[in-house]
Design a protein around this motif. Structure first.
Motif, mmCIF file in Angstrom:
data_model
loop_
_atom_site.group_PDB
_atom_site.id
_atom_site.type_symbol
_atom_site.label_atom_id
_atom_site.label_comp_id
_atom_site.label_asym_id
_atom_site.label_seq_id
_atom_site.Cartn_x
_atom_site.Cartn_y
_atom_site.Cartn_z
ATOM 1 N N PHE A 134 -30.701 -0.629 -17.377
ATOM 2 C CA PHE A 134 -29.795 -1.263 -16.427
ATOM 3 C C PHE A 134 -29.548 -0.401 -15.191
ATOM 4 C CE2 PHE A 134 -28.600 -3.088 -20.552
ATOM 5 C CZ PHE A 134 -28.711 -4.432 -20.251
ATOM 6 N N LYS A 160 -15.707 -0.941 -27.717
ATOM 7 C CA LYS A 160 -16.416 -0.690 -26.469
ATOM 8 C C LYS A 160 -15.680 -1.356 -25.296
ATOM 9 C CE LYS A 160 -20.139 -0.123 -23.707
ATOM 10 N NZ LYS A 160 -20.956 0.949 -23.289
ATOM 11 N N MET A 215 -31.174 -4.166 -27.815
ATOM 12 C CA MET A 215 -32.285 -3.319 -27.379
ATOM 13 C C MET A 215 -32.287 -1.975 -28.091
ATOM 14 S SD MET A 215 -32.232 -4.127 -23.354
ATOM 15 C CE MET A 215 -32.485 -5.803 -22.791
ATOM 16 N N ARG A 216 -31.161 -1.648 -28.719
ATOM 17 C CA ARG A 216 -31.098 -0.395 -29.468
ATOM 18 C C ARG A 216 -31.069 -0.666 -30.966
ATOM 19 N NH1 ARG A 216 -28.214 3.279 -26.650
ATOM 20 N NH2 ARG A 216 -28.808 4.818 -28.195
ATOM 21 N N LEU A 219 -31.659 -12.799 -19.437
ATOM 22 C CA LEU A 219 -30.225 -12.658 -19.213
ATOM 23 C C LEU A 219 -29.716 -13.561 -18.097
ATOM 24 C CD1 LEU A 219 -29.862 -8.792 -19.675
ATOM 25 C CD2 LEU A 219 -29.116 -10.579 -21.235
ATOM 26 N N ALA A 270 -26.659 -7.441 -25.329
ATOM 27 C CA ALA A 270 -28.091 -7.240 -25.106
ATOM 28 C C ALA A 270 -28.441 -5.767 -25.262
ATOM 29 C CB ALA A 270 -28.491 -7.741 -23.728
ATOM 30 N N ALA A 271 -27.608 -4.911 -24.678
ATOM 31 C CA ALA A 271 -27.861 -3.473 -24.787
ATOM 32 C C ALA A 271 -27.895 -3.068 -26.251
ATOM 33 C CB ALA A 271 -26.792 -2.689 -24.045
ATOM 34 N N ALA A 317 -20.332 -0.358 -7.851
ATOM 35 C CA ALA A 317 -19.660 -1.530 -8.405
ATOM 36 C C ALA A 317 -18.165 -1.325 -8.598
ATOM 37 C CB ALA A 317 -20.295 -1.902 -9.733
ATOM 38 N N ASN A 356 -23.847 3.045 -17.280
ATOM 39 C CA ASN A 356 -22.791 2.822 -18.261
ATOM 40 C C ASN A 356 -23.051 1.624 -19.162
ATOM 41 O OD1 ASN A 356 -21.378 4.972 -17.398
ATOM 42 N ND2 ASN A 356 -19.811 3.823 -16.300
ATOM 43 N N ASP A 357 -23.754 0.626 -18.603
ATOM 44 C CA ASP A 357 -24.013 -0.574 -19.390
ATOM 45 C C ASP A 357 -24.860 -0.292 -20.615
ATOM 46 O OD1 ASP A 357 -22.638 -2.035 -17.596
ATOM 47 O OD2 ASP A 357 -24.379 -2.817 -16.536
ATOM 48 N N GLN A 358 -25.637 0.791 -20.560
ATOM 49 C CA GLN A 358 -26.609 1.021 -21.612
ATOM 50 C C GLN A 358 -25.990 1.619 -22.876
ATOM 51 O OE1 GLN A 358 -30.054 0.811 -19.920
ATOM 52 N NE2 GLN A 358 -30.410 -0.154 -21.865
ATOM 53 N N PHE A 359 -24.868 2.281 -22.711
ATOM 54 C CA PHE A 359 -24.340 3.083 -23.820
ATOM 55 C C PHE A 359 -23.483 2.273 -24.779
ATOM 56 C CE2 PHE A 359 -24.594 6.096 -20.124
ATOM 57 C CZ PHE A 359 -25.802 6.641 -20.515
ATOM 58 N N LEU A 365 -39.019 -5.720 -25.824
ATOM 59 C CA LEU A 365 -38.800 -5.533 -24.392
ATOM 60 C C LEU A 365 -37.429 -4.904 -24.159
ATOM 61 C CD1 LEU A 365 -39.597 -7.681 -21.435
ATOM 62 C CD2 LEU A 365 -37.180 -7.467 -21.944
ATOM 63 N N GLY A 366 -37.391 -3.876 -23.361
ATOM 64 C CA GLY A 366 -36.109 -3.219 -23.080
ATOM 65 C C GLY A 366 -35.830 -3.199 -21.588
ATOM 66 N N LEU A 367 -34.546 -3.196 -21.249
ATOM 67 C CA LEU A 367 -34.159 -3.157 -19.838
ATOM 68 C C LEU A 367 -33.323 -1.905 -19.605
ATOM 69 C CD1 LEU A 367 -33.845 -4.582 -17.059
ATOM 70 C CD2 LEU A 367 -31.966 -5.889 -18.038
ATOM 71 N N LEU A 417 -32.957 7.690 -23.828
ATOM 72 C CA LEU A 417 -32.587 6.843 -24.962
ATOM 73 C C LEU A 417 -33.494 5.621 -25.066
ATOM 74 C CD1 LEU A 417 -28.704 6.848 -24.632
ATOM 75 C CD2 LEU A 417 -30.063 8.003 -26.370
ATOM 76 N N ALA A 443 -35.729 -10.587 -18.855
ATOM 77 C CA ALA A 443 -35.030 -10.141 -20.067
ATOM 78 C C ALA A 443 -34.162 -11.248 -20.658
ATOM 79 C CB ALA A 443 -34.191 -8.914 -19.760
ATOM 80 N N ILE A 453 -21.801 -9.808 -22.322
ATOM 81 C CA ILE A 453 -23.197 -10.231 -22.474
ATOM 82 C C ILE A 453 -24.116 -9.010 -22.448
ATOM 83 C CG2 ILE A 453 -25.065 -11.547 -21.408
ATOM 84 C CD1 ILE A 453 -22.903 -13.400 -20.266
ATOM 85 N N THR A 454 -23.841 -8.134 -21.476
ATOM 86 C CA THR A 454 -24.677 -6.940 -21.329
ATOM 87 C C THR A 454 -24.569 -6.032 -22.549
ATOM 88 O OG1 THR A 454 -24.160 -7.073 -18.989
ATOM 89 C CG2 THR A 454 -25.241 -5.085 -19.737
ATOM 90 N N ILE A 455 -23.354 -5.849 -23.049
ATOM 91 C CA ILE A 455 -23.172 -4.968 -24.204
ATOM 92 C C ILE A 455 -23.966 -5.496 -25.395
ATOM 93 C CG2 ILE A 455 -21.523 -4.114 -25.920
ATOM 94 C CD1 ILE A 455 -19.386 -4.190 -23.709
ATOM 95 N N LYS A 478 -16.542 -9.493 -14.331
ATOM 96 C CA LYS A 478 -17.314 -8.338 -14.779
ATOM 97 C C LYS A 478 -17.180 -8.152 -16.280
ATOM 98 C CE LYS A 478 -17.614 -4.367 -12.695
ATOM 99 N NZ LYS A 478 -18.968 -4.148 -12.172
#
Ligand SMILES: Nc1ncnc2c1ncn2[C@@H]1O[C@H](COP(=O)(O)OP(=O)(O)OP(=O)(O)O)[C@@H](O)[C@H]1O
Ligand SMILES: Nc1ncnc2c1ncn2[C@@H]1O[C@H](COP(=O)(O)OP(=O)(O)OP(=O)(O)O)[C@@H](O)[C@H]1O
Ligand SMILES: [Mg+2]
Ligand SMILES: [Mg+2]
Lengths: 457, 186, 217
Positions: free
Chosen positions: A319, C159, C144-145, A289, C140-141, A81, A323-326, A315-317, A384, A287, C136-138, C130
């Motif tokens: 990615f 972030k 999820m945590r 989104l 949701a992420a 990306a 990097n998106d997850q952190f 429910l978890g995704l 994680l 999810a 949006i992703t942050i 992006k």
């Protein structure tokens, strides 16, 4: 003579020695395959050749690397990306050719032949941010090819690419190497299909670079692909997620025409399909989104009626881009967050420590996540999310960039955790090696439809 | 890399900071309108501009702290305006002028500390220069010469407080977080 | 019209009218801009937006000047009211009729802006979509945590800046690996012409506006 020469080169990142006294010569016109477990320094080595390191970080402590070439050095990065400056493939190609000082009159024809190389003609004017992972990787490959580089550095170029395109691109690489005597250096974890390039194979281990002998090489490059054996879900199986008349559109493209299917509770389902078919989009729809038509239910409840806060506890995704997850800065902070909020009873503090050393991530608590290698990030990301323990976990290409060993360890970890704490998994993956026995059911996404394959597919 | 001029990476970073703050600025537009509606009946409508000024000026000091070299604060603020323009923002092209003015204001604070001192003093001075320079620009743009002296003084004070809170204190907090994460060297 | 010259003209006019208080010049420019916009295929929703954007500040300034300033001048109230609309219509004409890539190319070719600025900013701009997805992703992420991030949460911005630092590093490397070298000559796919005709339009426009400014209040 044109060549790349490492002379007693040592390289450090933050006082951490990554390469130690590396000596190697890569001659012009040869094909080299660079292997090694994740985090061993493959990307680092390529960036040193490309001249991006130490300019963008780290430090050479001994020796030199010298690259003598009159031509361009083209490099394809591991993360598909993040390698485009402009908005569409065509503009990116034009930008690149301008940089290479190609005369105006020739730019157009070179753009067209580059698009053809990566088989992305149809995507030339589509916004890059809407392309699928595999499509982006193919565009990136077209761009470096457009440069007509004399040295081509490819960092896991096929990680997100489907089997058909992988074979095609490998054939193309062989051809340009033959036609233009391009030096090609590739890193990869999955070696099937490389046999016919007849590459020199190198292994990076503990900071040392070793050239493999012929017999070792043949053992490594052997095609040991496995096929997935899955069965059809029994009629009475209890579903956890069901979709009725689900259809998905993106832009002017229909990805899924009304489809009805369900995911079976506490089972592992594999989802496969060619690049750009809509797998990532489907996961995002489940999810909540992206928008879709039709209904999706979770435990017989319409997911549109569940608040995001509640839904994401169940429910978890995982990615596609790790990097998106952190959310935090260091590995330690991330682990603490998951320990604090996680529901998975398998992961006690001791178990987390055990899993960390199992995955080769122990002792990195202080490291900034973003400086981890591609594979390390993937492993951390999976750990994680397992710790969070949602009932359903959706995985978007979790195994890209993992070497065989790491993959085995990750699969073992998931299996062990599920024995104690059952979860439903839906996994998108192009790479099927090592997954046999791990998968219960297999969903195939093709021609805008989803269907379970059974028996011996 | 020699740190005497901006390199490609720095320019991209400055522009990205511009985008992030562009989004914040956009959101601040609603606060601005709300304040305007509240303040207009008592004759202090234009003061909404002074009260929110600090938000519009955050990018400059932050960029100055992140990159620590001449021109960074100016460009951080100015690129924000450029990005807004390229995104098709209605104020767009004219914002370039405001962006440049705010950029100069922010940059002066770092100039007066000779690009050597990076602490509260810098933020205080840069808040002062920002207040003065932007006030001067609004003098012409929003016709402040027609307002009463008392109102002007109140507005000037409001502007300073806003700038100090947002472009001083909040920027400092963000910088602290980044420093803790080892993302700013030195 | 040449994008750089267009930008220059828009900035010049806006700046000049900031330092002169002329009502008719503002109004004539607004009308001129509207005609140009209709010609360029502006939709009516966009017109509504155009009217709405400066409405509150414009009314606020108008009321303050007319009711609360010592001079109570209706004329200055109108001047300032129309001035904001003048800014916005000029800005809209520019952004609506100019594409960023063309502007970057023009600034590079016609104004000899170093390409690292032209393409550095453009590259960042292309990350905008992006960036939106990332927010949006942050969020949701986060959920999820077990972390709820509101739009005012410092973590979200922290972030975001973290991501920006990250991206600027990767993108700069990517551009370099696509052959970009700071300060090195580049060729061009499309030549953005800067013709006598462009200059003529610019000079005519500026002269006409000077006449309006001098002749009308
Ligand atoms: N910018 C950085 N700062 C600090 N450490 C880094 C940085 N980049 C990489 N490292 C570390 O250097 C080591 C080598 O990383 P590299 O990305 O070269 O591995 P790799 O062999 O490509 O792995 P993978 O197969 O997972 O991509 C890793 O341990 C990583 O954590
Ligand atoms: N705005 C748009 N206009 C046209 N097509 C679009 C748009 N947005 C997305 N697409 C297309 O939708 C598809 C989305 O693909 P998605 O990312 O879900 O693929 P995938 O199956 O995950 O592929 P991969 O294996 O490469 O990751 C792509 O083919 C993409 O080109
Ligand atoms: Mg790597
Ligand atoms: Mg995908």
């Amino acid at each position: 003579m044109e060549k790349i020469l490492f002379d007693d080169l040592s390289f450090v990142f933050d006082k951490q020695l990554i390469l130690r006294h590396v000596n190697a010569t890569f001659k012009a016109g040869e094909i080299h395959l660079l292997t090694g477990i994740s985090g061993s320094g493959k990307s680092t080595l390529l960036k040193l050749i490309a001249g991006l390191l130490p300019k963008y970080g780290g430090e050479i402590t001994t020796g030199t690397v010298s690259v003598s070439t009159a031509g361009q050095i083209g490099m394809l990065f591991q993360d598909p990306a993040m390698q485009f400056a402009l908005d569409t493939p065509r503009h990116e190609l034009e930008f690149t050719l301008e940089n290479c000082q190609v005369p105006t009159a020739k730019i157009n024809s070179r753009v067209i032949s580059a698009l053809r190389f990566g088989k992305v003609e149809a995507l030339a004017n589509q916004s890059i941010s809407t392309l699928s992972g595999g499509q982006q990787q193919r565009v990136a490959l077209s761009v470096v090819m457009a440069m007509r580089p004399s040295i081509l550095l490819l960092d896991e170029p096929f990680a997100n690419v489907d089997e058909e395109n992988r074979q095609l691109l490998l054939a193309q690489l062989l051809k340009i190497n033959h036609d233009y005597r391009t030096t090609i250096i590739i890193t990869d974890h999955d070696f099937h299909g490389y046999q016919r390039l007849n590459p020199f194979v190198w292994q990076l281990r503990d900071g040392k670079l070793i050239k493999l002998l012929n017999n070792q090489k043949h053992g490594l490059l052997q095609d040991d692909r496995q096929y997935i054996k899955a069965s059809l879900p029994p009629v009475k199986a209890s579903p956890i997620i069901s979709a009725a008349n689900l259809s998905i559109k993106r832009g002017n493209k229909t990805l899924l025409t009304p489809a009805t299917f369900s995911l079976i509770k506490n089972k592992t389902t594999l989802l496969t399909g060619p690049n750009g078919i809509g797998k990532s989009t489907l996961l995002k729809a489940i999810a909540k989104l992206v928008k879709y038509q039709g209904t999706i239910t979770f435990d017989s409840q319409n997911i549109q009626k569940i608040s995001p806060g509640k839904y994401y506890q169940r429910l978890g995704l995982i990615f596609q881009h790790a990097n998106d997850q952190f959310l935090n800065v260091t590995v330690g902070e991330e682990l603490n967050l998951s320990l604090k909020n996680g529901q998975n009873s398998y992961f006690t503090s001791q178990q987390v420590q055990r899993s960390l050393s199992e995955l080769g991530l122990a002792g990195r608590e202080e490291q900034v996540i973003y400086s981890l290698s591609g594979g390390q990030k993937k492993k951390l990301q999976i750990l994680l999310m397992l710790m969070m323990g949602q009932e359903v976990l959706l995985f978007d290409e979790p195994f890209t960039g993992l070497d065989k060993e790491s993959l085995k360890k990750v699969l073992n970890l998931i299996t062990a955790s599920r024995e104690k704490y059952p979860q439903t998994l839906l996994i998108v993956s192009h790479q099927l090696n090592g997954l046999d026995g791990f998968i219960d059911y297999h969903l195939e996404f093709n021609h805008q439809q989803l269907k379970y394959c059974g028996g011996n597919s | 890399m020699a740190k005497h001029q901006l390199h490609l990476r720095d320019i991209i970073l400055l522009a990205l900071i511009g985008i992030i703050f562009g989004i914040i600025y956009f959101a601040a537009g609603f606060i601005y309108n709300g304040l305007t509606i509240l303040l207009t009946p008592i004759g202090y409508g234009p003061m909404a501009n002074d009260l929110t000024m600090g938000i519009w000026c955050m990018a400059g000091p932050l960029a100055g702290f992140l990159l620590r070299m001449p021109g960074a604060a100016f460009l951080g603020e100015f690129f924000g305006a450029v990005v807004e323009m390229l995104l098709g923002d209605q104020w767009g092209a004219v914002n370039l002028i405001s962006g440049a003015v705010q950029g100069i204001g922010a940059e002066l604070g770092f100039t007066f500390t000779l690009y050597k001192i990076y602490n509260w003093l810098t933020l205080l001075i840069s808040s002062l220069t920002l207040t003065i320079v932007t006030f001067g620009w609004d003098w012409f743009r929003n016709g402040y010469s027609h307002f009463s002296g008392q109102m002007l003084i109140i507005m000037l004070i409001a502007r300073f407080i806003s700038i100090f809170v947002f472009s001083g204190i909040i920027v400092r907090l963000i910088v602290n977080m980044l420093q803790r994460a080892h993302l700013i060297k030195r | 019209m040449n994008p750089s010259l267009k930008l220059f003209t828009v900035l010049f006019i806006s700046l000049e009218l900031t330092f002169t208080s002329k009502l008719w010049a503002n109004i004539i420019i607004i009308i001129g801009c509207l005609i140009l916009l209709i010609h360029a295929g502006f939709r009516w929703q966009q017109f509504c937006w155009l009217v709405l954007v400066p409405l509150f500040p414009a009314i606020a300034i108008f009321i303050t000047i007319v009711l609360f300033s010592p001079s109570h001048s209706l004329f200055y109230g109108l001047v300032l009211f129309s001035r904001l609309y003048m800014y916005v219509s000029l800005g809209t004409v520019f952004t609506f009729t100019t594409n960023p890539l063309a502007l970057a190319r023009s600034l590079e070719q016609n104004c000899h802006l170093p390409s690292k600025y032209a393409y550095g900013v453009l590259a960042a701009l292309n990350l905008m979509t992006k960036m939106k997805q990332a927010v949006i992703t942050i969020r949701a992420a986060g959920q999820m945590r077990g972390v709820v991030l509101h739009w005012w949460s410092p973590t979200l911005y922290f972030k975001a800046i973290l991501v920006a630092l990250q991206w600027s590093d990767q993108l700069a490397q990517a551009m370099e690996s696509h052959g970009f070298v700071e300060g090195q000559a580049r060729t061009s796919t499309i030549n953005i012409p800067l013709t006598v005709y462009d200059w003529l339009i610019t000079i005519t426009l500026i002269v006409v506006i000077q006449i309006i400014i001098i002749a009308l209040p």
